[in-house]
Design an enzyme around this catalytic site. Structure first.
Site, PDB file in Angstrom:
ATOM      1  N   GLY A  47      13.632  29.137 -17.774  1.00 47.49           N
ATOM      2  CA  GLY A  47      14.206  30.464 -17.532  1.00 47.49           C
ATOM      3  C   GLY A  47      15.029  31.046 -18.665  1.00 47.49           C
ATOM      4  N   ASP A 105      23.723  29.843 -10.422  1.00 51.30           N
ATOM      5  CA  ASP A 105      23.560  30.227  -9.015  1.00 51.30           C
ATOM      6  C   ASP A 105      24.414  29.271  -8.178  1.00 51.30           C
ATOM      7  OD1 ASP A 105      22.574  30.560  -6.347  1.00 51.30           O
ATOM      8  OD2 ASP A 105      20.796  31.523  -7.106  1.00 51.30           O
TER       9      ASP A 105
HETATM   10  O1  PRP Z   1      22.723  27.116 -10.443  1.00 50.76           O
HETATM   11  P1  PRP Z   1      21.443  26.636  -9.808  1.00 50.76           P
HETATM   12  O2  PRP Z   1      21.392  26.927  -8.338  1.00 50.76           O
HETATM   13  O3  PRP Z   1      21.153  25.207 -10.099  1.00 50.76           O
HETATM   14  O4  PRP Z   1      20.250  27.528 -10.390  1.00 50.76           O
HETATM   15  C1  PRP Z   1      20.103  27.820 -11.746  1.00 50.76           C
HETATM   16  C2  PRP Z   1      18.804  27.323 -12.310  1.00 50.76           C
HETATM   17  O5  PRP Z   1      17.685  27.791 -11.550  1.00 50.76           O
HETATM   18  C3  PRP Z   1      16.669  28.264 -12.416  1.00 50.76           C
HETATM   19  O6  PRP Z   1      15.840  27.198 -12.851  1.00 50.76           O
HETATM   20  P2  PRP Z   1      14.585  26.695 -12.003  1.00 50.76           P
HETATM   21  O7  PRP Z   1      14.900  25.413 -11.322  1.00 50.76           O
HETATM   22  O8  PRP Z   1      14.066  27.814 -11.179  1.00 50.76           O
HETATM   23  O9  PRP Z   1      13.541  26.379 -13.172  1.00 50.76           O
HETATM   24  P3  PRP Z   1      12.927  27.401 -14.237  1.00 50.76           P
HETATM   25  O10 PRP Z   1      14.036  27.724 -15.221  1.00 50.76           O
HETATM   26  O11 PRP Z   1      11.820  26.642 -14.895  1.00 50.76           O
HETATM   27  O12 PRP Z   1      12.459  28.633 -13.513  1.00 50.76           O
HETATM   28  C4  PRP Z   1      17.467  28.815 -13.579  1.00 50.76           C
HETATM   29  O13 PRP Z   1      16.675  28.935 -14.746  1.00 50.76           O
HETATM   30  C5  PRP Z   1      18.609  27.846 -13.717  1.00 50.76           C
HETATM   31  O14 PRP Z   1      18.316  26.790 -14.606  1.00 50.76           O
HETATM   32  N1  GUN Z   2      14.301  33.712 -10.808  1.00 56.81           N
HETATM   33  C1  GUN Z   2      15.438  33.221 -10.301  1.00 56.81           C
HETATM   34  N2  GUN Z   2      15.738  31.932 -10.457  1.00 56.81           N
HETATM   35  C2  GUN Z   2      16.910  31.501  -9.930  1.00 56.81           C
HETATM   36  N3  GUN Z   2      17.446  30.281  -9.941  1.00 56.81           N
HETATM   37  C3  GUN Z   2      18.601  30.347  -9.285  1.00 56.81           C
HETATM   38  N4  GUN Z   2      18.840  31.582  -8.841  1.00 56.81           N
HETATM   39  C4  GUN Z   2      17.785  32.324  -9.245  1.00 56.81           C
HETATM   40  C5  GUN Z   2      17.461  33.701  -9.075  1.00 56.81           C
HETATM   41  O1  GUN Z   2      18.170  34.530  -8.489  1.00 56.81           O
HETATM   42  N5  GUN Z   2      16.266  34.094  -9.638  1.00 56.81           N
END
Ligand code: PRP
Ligand code: GUN
Length: 177
Positions: A47, A105
């Site tokens: 992300g 988040d």
């Molecule tokens: O604070 P949290 O609740 O832990 O959420 C935050 C994480 O969630 C998403 O990653 P995700 O696990 O969706 O993987 P991605 O980055 O590959 O989409 C984002 O990129 C953060 O790394």
């Molecule tokens: N795409 C996306 N990834 C998340 N990971 C944690 N929160 C979010 C959100 O609001 N959007």
């Protein structure tokens, strides 16, 4: 590209770019008196890709940068609670790490990675998030640098996905789920 119903722009690309320049300047100031050889910027894939690229270019500091793949959401809108670190990060032993992610988040991802880095012997971990759902996470982790505080809505675009889609949208969009 068809967008999900009830979605709207939260931050347009120009607003995002301007804010990243401001964050980059704050980070530069923070590290101004440090030995740049001791610092490594670590960003969380997937992300944070767009944010990390833009931030790194704007900082214009000669420091090392690498990504680590970490995931806990999969295709869900809620954290699974199981934070998987896919890359070995045992070799990250910089004295100072700047940990960069797109969103704070629940805070579980960042807390898990910080604990791992500290157990490697990293002395200082500073955190930098583009987005912070501060009301939702009740300030469980106070970012050292952050772009925007946002409400508890699922966001996508500028690196953030919905089940693998929409990461390359230039704006950050939000929708109620
Ligand atoms: O604070 P949290 O609740 O832990 O959420 C935050 C994480 O969630 C998403 O990653 P995700 O696990 O969706 O993987 P991605 O980055 O590959 O989409 C984002 O990129 C953060 O790394
Ligand atoms: N795409 C996306 N990834 C998340 N990971 C944690 N929160 C979010 C959100 O609001 N959007």
């Amino acid at each position: 590209m068809k967008l999900p119903p009830n979605s709207s722009v939260l931050f347009d690309s120009q607003t995002i770019r301007s804010r990243i320049l401001e964050i980059a300047e704050k980070v530069r100031q923070y590290y101004a008196s440090c030995d740049l050889g001791e610092i490594e910027m670590v960003w969380i894939a997937e992300g944070a890709r767009h944010f990390a690229d833009a931030l790194f270019n704007a900082m214009n500091l000669s420091i090392k940068m690498r990504s680590i793949k970490v995931s806990s959401y999969g295709k869900s809108f809620e954290s699974s609670g199981d934070v998987k670190i896919y890359d070995s990060i045992n070799d990250i032993k910089a004295r100072r790490v700047l940990l960069v992610d797109d969103i704070l988040d629940t805070g579980l991802t960042a807390k898990t990675v910080i604990a791992k880095l500290k157990s490697n012997g990293v002395e200082e971990v500073k955190t930098c998030f583009l987005l912070n759902k501060a009301e939702k996470n009740k300030g469980c982790l106070k970012p050292d640098f952050e772009g925007f505080e946002i409400p508890d809505k699922y966001v996508f675009g500028f690196g953030l996905d919905i089940a693998g889609e929409y990461r390359d949208l230039p704006d950050i969009m939000a929708f109620d789920y």
